[in-house]
Enzyme design. Structure first.
Site, PDB file in Angstrom:
ATOM      1  N   ASP A  18     -34.295  39.687 -15.250  1.00 50.07           N
ATOM      2  CA  ASP A  18     -35.298  39.195 -14.303  1.00 50.07           C
ATOM      3  C   ASP A  18     -35.749  40.261 -13.315  1.00 50.07           C
ATOM      4  O   ASP A  18     -35.181  41.360 -13.252  1.00 50.07           O
ATOM      5  CB  ASP A  18     -34.740  37.972 -13.548  1.00 50.07           C
ATOM      6  N   ASN A  71     -26.179  28.100  -7.272  1.00 49.05           N
ATOM      7  CA  ASN A  71     -26.606  26.738  -7.649  1.00 49.05           C
ATOM      8  C   ASN A  71     -26.582  26.550  -9.164  1.00 49.05           C
ATOM      9  O   ASN A  71     -27.183  25.624  -9.689  1.00 49.05           O
ATOM     10  CB  ASN A  71     -28.012  26.444  -7.093  1.00 49.05           C
ATOM     11  N   HIS A 107     -27.724  28.770 -11.391  1.00 51.08           N
ATOM     12  CA  HIS A 107     -28.802  29.415 -12.143  1.00 51.08           C
ATOM     13  C   HIS A 107     -28.269  30.585 -12.959  1.00 51.08           C
ATOM     14  O   HIS A 107     -27.217  31.158 -12.667  1.00 51.08           O
ATOM     15  CB  HIS A 107     -29.983  29.799 -11.244  1.00 51.08           C
ATOM     16  N   GLU A 151     -33.786  28.486 -12.645  1.00 52.03           N
ATOM     17  CA  GLU A 151     -33.322  27.620 -11.569  1.00 52.03           C
ATOM     18  C   GLU A 151     -33.130  26.181 -12.055  1.00 52.03           C
ATOM     19  O   GLU A 151     -33.758  25.767 -13.042  1.00 52.03           O
ATOM     20  CB  GLU A 151     -34.372  27.613 -10.441  1.00 52.03           C
TER      21      GLU A 151
HETATM   22  C1  GLP Z   1     -29.276  36.554  -8.670  1.00 51.80           C
HETATM   23  C2  GLP Z   1     -29.656  37.005 -10.091  1.00 51.80           C
HETATM   24  C3  GLP Z   1     -28.704  36.472 -11.122  1.00 51.80           C
HETATM   25  C4  GLP Z   1     -27.289  36.603 -10.607  1.00 51.80           C
HETATM   26  C5  GLP Z   1     -27.110  35.666  -9.446  1.00 51.80           C
HETATM   27  C6  GLP Z   1     -25.742  35.771  -8.788  1.00 51.80           C
HETATM   28  O1  GLP Z   1     -30.213  35.817  -8.025  1.00 51.80           O
HETATM   29  N1  GLP Z   1     -30.995  36.709 -10.470  1.00 51.80           N
HETATM   30  O2  GLP Z   1     -28.882  37.168 -12.347  1.00 51.80           O
HETATM   31  O3  GLP Z   1     -26.363  36.259 -11.610  1.00 51.80           O
HETATM   32  O4  GLP Z   1     -28.144  35.755  -8.518  1.00 51.80           O
HETATM   33  O5  GLP Z   1     -25.675  36.845  -7.920  1.00 51.80           O
HETATM   34  P1  GLP Z   1     -24.334  37.406  -7.337  1.00 51.80           P
HETATM   35  O6  GLP Z   1     -23.643  38.094  -8.472  1.00 51.80           O
HETATM   36  O7  GLP Z   1     -24.762  38.360  -6.276  1.00 51.80           O
HETATM   37  O8  GLP Z   1     -23.551  36.251  -6.819  1.00 51.80           O
END
Ligand code: GLP
Length: 243
Positions: A67, A136, A138, A143
């Site tokens: 993404d 959440n 995702h 989402e």
């Molecule tokens: C972000 C990314 C995800 C990631 C998630 C968790 O928004 N788009 O690919 O897995 O959030 O992030 P973190 O590893 O910082 O908890």
């Protein structure tokens, strides 16, 4: 699904890096699906160590990122383009033309979704997809929603996601409201998936997603149907699996 719970994050980072190493040793032309966020940073550091030791090469590999934010300049410190360069691409021998990330600044974003899907379809499937878990539930930026999307698409970020990611920005207002993300179909098509989850604050969402009903309001729950899913959790994130 294989769940492995580790004493600490360092062990997970080594385990994940070794899986990437094994994949590239067996298939130097492997296609890797890469994630961003704080979770994979240590994994990338381990991979860079392996590269520095001359144990791993990405010369023939291809990577697809999940993404990118919409509207953040590519050179912004928090863009996923910058993140990937800083944490991995600048330190390994992956040719730049073999590293794909959606362009969140494309003049026509719908066109960009189609272009990214064409590239993914040409590659057919990821050999190994690395995933983190959103607070959440995702995955990438898929989402929670009434329905999930198969291919690459534009998504409006949930407030919880923007709040969670605000820690990387100076203010909440700076966090983009939209992103472009690979769809659940492309993610689930991967030959193997490595989901990495850290920390007490994700214990509940990880447990619900991996043991509860499969539901679009919890995108990570769809991973339950994948035939080759490995979940690496530290003991805090895996707390409820032990009870
Ligand atoms: C972000 C990314 C995800 C990631 C998630 C968790 O928004 N788009 O690919 O897995 O959030 O992030 P973190 O590893 O910082 O908890």
């Amino acid at each position: 699904m294989i769940q492995l719970i580790f004493e600490n994050r360092e062990q997970i980072q080594q385990e994940a890096a070794e899986r990437v190493l094994a994949m590239l040793q067996e298939h130097p032309t492997a296609i890797l699906g890469l994630a961003t966020g704080s979770t994979p940073v240590g994994i990338y550091q381990e991979i860079v160590k392996l590269y520095t030791q001359g144990l791993i090469s990405f010369k023939k590999a291809t990577t697809f990122n999940l993404d990118e934010y919409i509207g953040l300049p590519e050179t912004h410190p928090q863009s996923y383009h910058t993140y990937m360069k800083r944490n991995l691409f600048d330190h390994i021998d992956l040719p730049v033309e073999q590293a794909y990330i959606p362009n969140g600044n494309a003049p026509d974003l719908m066109e960009e979704c189609l272009r990214y899907d064409e590239l993914i379809n040409k590659a057919n499937q990821m050999d190994l997809q690395i995933l983190g878990l959103g607070h959440n539930g995702h995955i990438g930026f898929n989402e929670p929603a009434d329905s999930l999307t198969n291919g690459t698409h534009i998504v409006e970020l949930r407030e919880q996601t923007r709040l969670a990611n605000a820690r990387f920005f100076h203010t909440l207002d700076e966090v983009p409201t939209h992103a472009i993300t690979m769809g659940m179909g492309s993610i689930l098509k991967a030959k193997s998936i490595l989901l990495v989850v850290y920390g007490e604050e994700k214990a509940e969402v990880a447990f619900k997603a991996l043991t509860g009903p499969i539901q679009t309001e919890l995108p990570a729950s769809l991973l339950q149907i994948h035939p080759n899913l490995t979940v690496l959790m530290d003991k805090e994130a895996g707390r409820l699996f032990n009870d």
